[in-house]
Design a protein around this motif. Structure first.
Motif, PDB file in Angstrom:
ATOM      1  N   ALA A  69      -5.069 100.213  43.124  1.00  0.00           N
ATOM      2  CA  ALA A  69      -5.144  98.949  43.863  1.00  0.00           C
ATOM      3  C   ALA A  69      -4.100  97.952  43.380  1.00  0.00           C
ATOM      4  O   ALA A  69      -3.879  96.918  44.024  1.00  0.00           O
ATOM      5  CB  ALA A  69      -6.543  98.355  43.722  1.00  0.00           C
ATOM      6  N   ARG A 447     -15.166 100.276  45.202  1.00  0.00           N
ATOM      7  CA  ARG A 447     -14.101 100.372  46.214  1.00  0.00           C
ATOM      8  C   ARG A 447     -14.734 100.777  47.540  1.00  0.00           C
ATOM      9  O   ARG A 447     -15.505 101.739  47.593  1.00  0.00           O
ATOM     10  CB  ARG A 447     -13.038 101.390  45.795  1.00  0.00           C
ATOM     11  CG  ARG A 447     -11.934 101.546  46.845  1.00  0.00           C
ATOM     12  CD  ARG A 447     -10.692 102.227  46.310  1.00  0.00           C
ATOM     13  NE  ARG A 447     -10.943 103.591  45.883  1.00  0.00           N
ATOM     14  CZ  ARG A 447      -9.995 104.389  45.351  1.00  0.00           C
ATOM     15  NH1 ARG A 447      -8.768 103.916  45.166  1.00  0.00           N
ATOM     16  NH2 ARG A 447     -10.296 105.617  44.974  1.00  0.00           N
ATOM     17  N   ASP A 450     -13.977  98.374  53.532  1.00  0.00           N
ATOM     18  CA  ASP A 450     -13.925  96.935  53.765  1.00  0.00           C
ATOM     19  C   ASP A 450     -14.947  96.290  52.833  1.00  0.00           C
ATOM     20  O   ASP A 450     -16.152  96.343  53.078  1.00  0.00           O
ATOM     21  CB  ASP A 450     -14.255  96.611  55.220  1.00  0.00           C
ATOM     22  CG  ASP A 450     -14.192  95.106  55.504  1.00  0.00           C
ATOM     23  OD1 ASP A 450     -13.808  94.343  54.588  1.00  0.00           O
ATOM     24  OD2 ASP A 450     -14.528  94.708  56.634  1.00  0.00           O
ATOM     25  N   ASP A 452     -15.618  93.336  52.389  1.00  0.00           N
ATOM     26  CA  ASP A 452     -16.284  92.174  52.983  1.00  0.00           C
ATOM     27  C   ASP A 452     -17.269  92.562  54.083  1.00  0.00           C
ATOM     28  O   ASP A 452     -17.878  91.679  54.715  1.00  0.00           O
ATOM     29  CB  ASP A 452     -15.242  91.201  53.553  1.00  0.00           C
ATOM     30  CG  ASP A 452     -14.513  90.442  52.451  1.00  0.00           C
ATOM     31  OD1 ASP A 452     -15.150  90.164  51.414  1.00  0.00           O
ATOM     32  OD2 ASP A 452     -13.323  90.129  52.619  1.00  0.00           O
ATOM     33  N   HIS A 482     -11.907  91.344  45.047  1.00  0.00           N
ATOM     34  CA  HIS A 482     -10.471  91.380  45.373  1.00  0.00           C
ATOM     35  C   HIS A 482     -10.379  91.848  46.824  1.00  0.00           C
ATOM     36  O   HIS A 482     -10.279  93.062  47.104  1.00  0.00           O
ATOM     37  CB  HIS A 482      -9.727  92.328  44.443  1.00  0.00           C
ATOM     38  CG  HIS A 482      -9.841  91.963  42.990  1.00  0.00           C
ATOM     39  ND1 HIS A 482      -8.965  91.115  42.365  1.00  0.00           N
ATOM     40  CD2 HIS A 482     -10.753  92.321  42.049  1.00  0.00           C
ATOM     41  CE1 HIS A 482      -9.313  90.973  41.091  1.00  0.00           C
ATOM     42  NE2 HIS A 482     -10.399  91.698  40.878  1.00  0.00           N
ATOM     43  N   ALA A 483     -10.446  90.881  47.744  1.00  0.00           N
ATOM     44  CA  ALA A 483     -10.590  91.205  49.162  1.00  0.00           C
ATOM     45  C   ALA A 483      -9.411  92.010  49.701  1.00  0.00           C
ATOM     46  O   ALA A 483      -9.589  92.965  50.472  1.00  0.00           O
ATOM     47  CB  ALA A 483     -10.764  89.911  49.968  1.00  0.00           C
ATOM     48  N   GLU A 484      -8.198  91.646  49.300  1.00  0.00           N
ATOM     49  CA  GLU A 484      -7.021  92.340  49.840  1.00  0.00           C
ATOM     50  C   GLU A 484      -6.991  93.805  49.428  1.00  0.00           C
ATOM     51  O   GLU A 484      -6.523  94.661  50.171  1.00  0.00           O
ATOM     52  CB  GLU A 484      -5.746  91.633  49.376  1.00  0.00           C
ATOM     53  CG  GLU A 484      -5.555  90.250  49.983  1.00  0.00           C
ATOM     54  CD  GLU A 484      -4.222  89.649  49.595  1.00  0.00           C
ATOM     55  OE1 GLU A 484      -3.416  90.364  48.947  1.00  0.00           O
ATOM     56  OE2 GLU A 484      -3.979  88.489  49.938  1.00  0.00           O
ATOM     57  N   GLU A 485      -7.480  94.080  48.238  1.00  0.00           N
ATOM     58  CA  GLU A 485      -7.463  95.462  47.742  1.00  0.00           C
ATOM     59  C   GLU A 485      -8.758  96.207  48.079  1.00  0.00           C
ATOM     60  O   GLU A 485      -8.901  97.394  47.764  1.00  0.00           O
ATOM     61  CB  GLU A 485      -7.265  95.476  46.219  1.00  0.00           C
ATOM     62  CG  GLU A 485      -5.902  94.984  45.764  1.00  0.00           C
ATOM     63  CD  GLU A 485      -5.830  93.467  45.691  1.00  0.00           C
ATOM     64  OE1 GLU A 485      -6.886  92.810  45.852  1.00  0.00           O
ATOM     65  OE2 GLU A 485      -4.722  92.932  45.474  1.00  0.00           O
ATOM     66  N   ASN A 486      -9.732  95.497  48.675  1.00  0.00           N
ATOM     67  CA  ASN A 486     -11.041  96.078  48.991  1.00  0.00           C
ATOM     68  C   ASN A 486     -11.728  96.651  47.745  1.00  0.00           C
ATOM     69  O   ASN A 486     -12.287  97.746  47.747  1.00  0.00           O
ATOM     70  CB  ASN A 486     -10.922  97.167  50.067  1.00  0.00           C
ATOM     71  CG  ASN A 486     -10.708  96.567  51.444  1.00  0.00           C
ATOM     72  OD1 ASN A 486     -11.381  95.604  51.829  1.00  0.00           O
ATOM     73  ND2 ASN A 486      -9.745  97.104  52.181  1.00  0.00           N
TER      74      ASN A 486
END
Length: 763
Positions: A69, A447, A450, A452, A482-486
């Motif tokens: 990530a 991990r 998504d 979110d 870490h939203a961008e990396e899920n």
């Protein structure tokens, strides 16, 4: 007889002969090899073992998710603020002022980020006396220990203003700094002490400065060359700092040993009246062969580490294997060339009153005979009553080994590793008491496709609640997304804290009950659990699973090497049994001293209740390899005498007595070097030093001086039993039996330079 020439065969003899005839070429090639190896290592650079390679299983899976990530996990730190008086509370005005001052002080350093107040995060103990100011170090978490010093100083300044409070910092960076400082200081102390200690003992053993310097010089150049080769090899097998340390330790031990064996045999033959060329030929054919057999056996033992599947162990195994191979090659090539060049000058810098050569020449006794009166006396008793000697010595070692049956291994916690020798341990204990597991929380690396997504958020919230309700954690359970990396990182303080057994039970609840019922119920979600406790358990499990294949590999290959090199089934079997007995005795001493605390104060240690996880397998591999040094050397001399026509008991006496001086010198050096590690501050280093020193001492005395001659005396001619159905195996014994040939006539010119000032062996 003393001046007869000798015709010898075999690789060791040919290598020694070539080097003595082409001495400047041999020395030049060695120097060039060392320089080129160092240059190649510098040019290639070095690949270090990564976090994801350290372990298999969940710990490795978690590290790989973070690496894939691209998340740079910062090193988290906490400042413990605690009222010294039992009635003090975190809600007191002075307490709040101290917390505000701590937050301002650490922010002012510019080295931290994400500073949080305990009043916002509810990081206040149940009794209300303790609070945690939490923050992250800027930059790479792996190097945060190098940048934490200003923050530690800032916290210490705040402490000066608040006598009624304890204000102390602890966390990943500060603990890493403690470990690095202790580890670095310890190994610097060991490295700076080891060479002078070895040199001092060699001075006593040889009685001459130049003779003493030769083994140390060869060991150091072998280590230098291996350091370069490790850089090249790291592109195939990543290396580590631990591999460096082990390589230095093993390189110094075997480098000095191999030169010692070779040099003492050459001096012994000259003291017995042989000319310089013949003495060097005999040393090449006998001790040179013993060095090769021993070196190959040690390399095989070190290769056993490759079967662990653990990156650090594989690095240690490859590094140790390389330094042994380099030292072995140097001993049978450049050493004969140096001895040929130096001739009598090898005795330069003689120390008065040590090894008076004139007395030896008058009596006609070799140096080994002159130094072995004690072992002659011991052997007289052993050979008179071999059965009783076997029962008494063997029974004593089995009794010493008995505690090993209850061995318990684990990764040592901070308080186990350092005791009360460093201040951070007291902080660690106070933090664990106020917030159980808070100093070493488990981390769940989540991990998802998504992170979110509603079902993932619900599972995370459910996990957060159940981790506490299950009794595995008392909270607070922190979630960082870490939203961008899920990816989400969940920190779970485990009930049990520094009590490894209780903490592992809490970990089992998280892994086996809480996770499956929450995160495990969502499709496509990975949630490996890592952290100090999880890493320790995974490492222990991996080590336990590695024991059988490593033991089998080392024992089987060592047996085959003994069988081929001595062409005796009996000697191969007894070699393995005696080596296993010495390793078992070392294990027993370790458990008695460090696990049970029996006599721990005698070595400046403390009973920590466990043996560090990596040590038993490490000791087995190292000790099994090093034990073969002495065994091969002694048995080679016994077989040499037997082949010459001596009766078995006479051959045993000859072999043990003539090798007693060199084995004693080599053992004293090893014990002294290893004992240095027993004086260091870290308990894991103490355990390693005491285990290695005890095993070498047992091996060089009880095993080689009592059990080996007793067993061989009882077996008699059966020592040389080699069944017909094995005679198809290659014969590797011929090096050890020099064949006397007629001495050259007086009129026959010798090869140029065949004087004591520079010997050339006749072709």
């Amino acid at each position: 007889m003393g001046h007869r020439d000798v015709r010898v065969r075999g690789f060791a003899a040919r290598a020694g002969g070539w080097s003595a005839r082409h001495r400047w070429a041999a020395v030049g090639i060695w120097v060039l090899f060392v320089v080129l190896s160092m240059a190649a290592g510098s040019a290639a650079g070095r690949v270090e073992v990564s976090s994801s390679d350290q372990l298999k299983g969940e710990t490795s899976q978690a590290a790989r998710i973070i690496e894939d990530a691209g998340i740079e996990e910062p090193a988290s730190e906490s400042v413990l603020v605690q009222a010294k008086a039992p009635g003090g509370k975190a809600t007191d005005e002075g307490f709040r002022a101290a917390v505000a001052q701590v937050m301002a002080a650490v922010q002012a350093t510019g080295e931290v980020t994400e500073v949080t107040s305990p009043y916002d995060t509810q990081s206040i103990s149940k009794d209300g006396r303790t609070a945690l100011v939490q923050f992250d170090m800027r930059g790479d978490g792996e190097t945060a220990g190098e940048r934490v010093e200003p923050v530690l100083k800032a916290v210490a300044e705040v402490q000066k203003d608040h006598d009624a409070l304890r204000i102390e910092e602890i966390g990943g960076a500060s603990m890493k700094k403690t470990f690095d400082d202790a580890f670095g200081d310890d190994f610097k102390q060991a490295e700076y002490s080891a060479v002078p200690v070895a040199l001092g003992i060699l001075l006593i053993a040889f009685g001459a400065l130049v003779a003493a310097l030769l083994p140390v010089a060869l060991a150091i150049t072998a280590i230098m060359a291996t350091m370069g080769l490790m850089g090249v090899a790291s592109h195939l097998q990543p290396m580590s700092d631990t591999a460096n340390s082990v390589m230095l330790l093993v390189g110094l031990a075997v480098g000095v040993d191999y030169c010692l064996f070779y040099l003492r045999r050459e001096r012994e033959e000259r003291a017995a009246g042989r000319d310089a060329a013949t003495a060097l030929q005999i040393a090449a054919a006998t001790s040179g062969r013993a060095v090769i057999v021993s070196g190959v056996t040690v390399c095989v033992a070190m290769a056993g580490m490759m079967f662990t599947g653990l990156a650090d162990f594989q690095a240690m195994g490859l590094a140790s294997l390389m330094v042994v191979a380099v030292a072995m090659v140097g001993s049978v090539t450049v050493l004969p060339a140096l001895l040929s060049l130096l001739g009598q000058r090898v005795e330069t810098g003689r120390i008065p009153f040590l090894h008076p050569d004139k007395r030896r020449k008058r009596t006609g006794r070799s140096g080994a005979d002159a130094e072995s009166r004690f072992w002659k006396a011991v052997l007289k008793v052993v050979l008179a009553k071999p059965g009783l000697s076997l029962v008494l010595a063997g029974g004593a070692l089995l009794a010493v080994a008995a505690p090993a049956l209850g061995m318990r291994t684990q990764e040592l916690t901070l308080d186990q590793e350092f005791g009360d020798s460093v201040p951070i341990v007291a902080t660690y204990d106070r933090l664990n008491e106020a917030f159980p597991g808070g100093s070493d929380p488990a981390q769940v690396i989540v991990r998802a496709k998504d992170v979110d997504a509603p079902e993932v958020k619900a599972a995370l919230a459910d996990f957060q609640k159940r981790a506490v309700s299950s009794g595995a954690s008392r909270g607070p359970v922190d979630i960082k997304v870490h939203a961008e990396e899920n990816v989400a990182v969940v920190s779970v303080p485990l009930v049990g804290g520094s009590d490894q057994d209780r903490a592992e039970k809490s970990l089992a609840v998280i892994r086996d009950e809480v996770r499956p019922a929450t995160l495990g119920a969502v499709d496509g979600v990975e949630a490996p659990v890592t952290g100090q406790v999880a890493g320790s358990k995974d490492f222990n499990d991996q080590m336990t699973g590695s024991v059988a294949p490593v033991f089998a590999f080392v024992v089987v290959f060592a047996f085959l090497l003994m069988l081929l090199c001595f062409r005796s089934l009996t000697i191969a079997v007894t070699s393995i049994v005696l080596n296993l007995l010495s390793v078992g005795a070392a294990y027993g001493i370790l458990v008695a001293v460090f696990q049970h605390g029996w006599g721990a104060s005698l070595v400046g240690a403390q009973g920590v209740g466990a043996i560090v996880t990596w040590l038993p397998l490490f000791l087995f591999v190292i000790l099994f390899g090093l034990s073969m040094d002495y065994h091969v050397f002694v048995v080679s001399r016994i077989r040499e005498a037997k082949t010459r026509g001596d009766a078995t008991r006479d051959a045993i006496t000859h072999g043990v007595v003539t090798t007693a001086g060199v084995v004693t010198s080599a053992a004293v050096i090893m014990v002294a070097v290893f004992a240095i590690f027993g004086t260091l501050s870290m308990q894991s280093m103490k355990q390693m030093g005491v285990g290695l020193a005890a095993a070498v001492l047992i091996d060089a005395t009880i095993i080689r001086g009592v059990l080996l001659p007793a067993v061989m005396a009882l077996l008699g001619e059966a020592n040389w039993y080699f069944p017909k159905w094995l005679r198809w195996l290659p014969d590797l014994t011929h090096d050890e039996t020099p064949e006397p040939i007629a001495a050259p006539s007086a009129a026959r010119p010798t090869t140029a330079g065949a004087t004591d000032e520079g010997v050339r062996i006749p072709v």
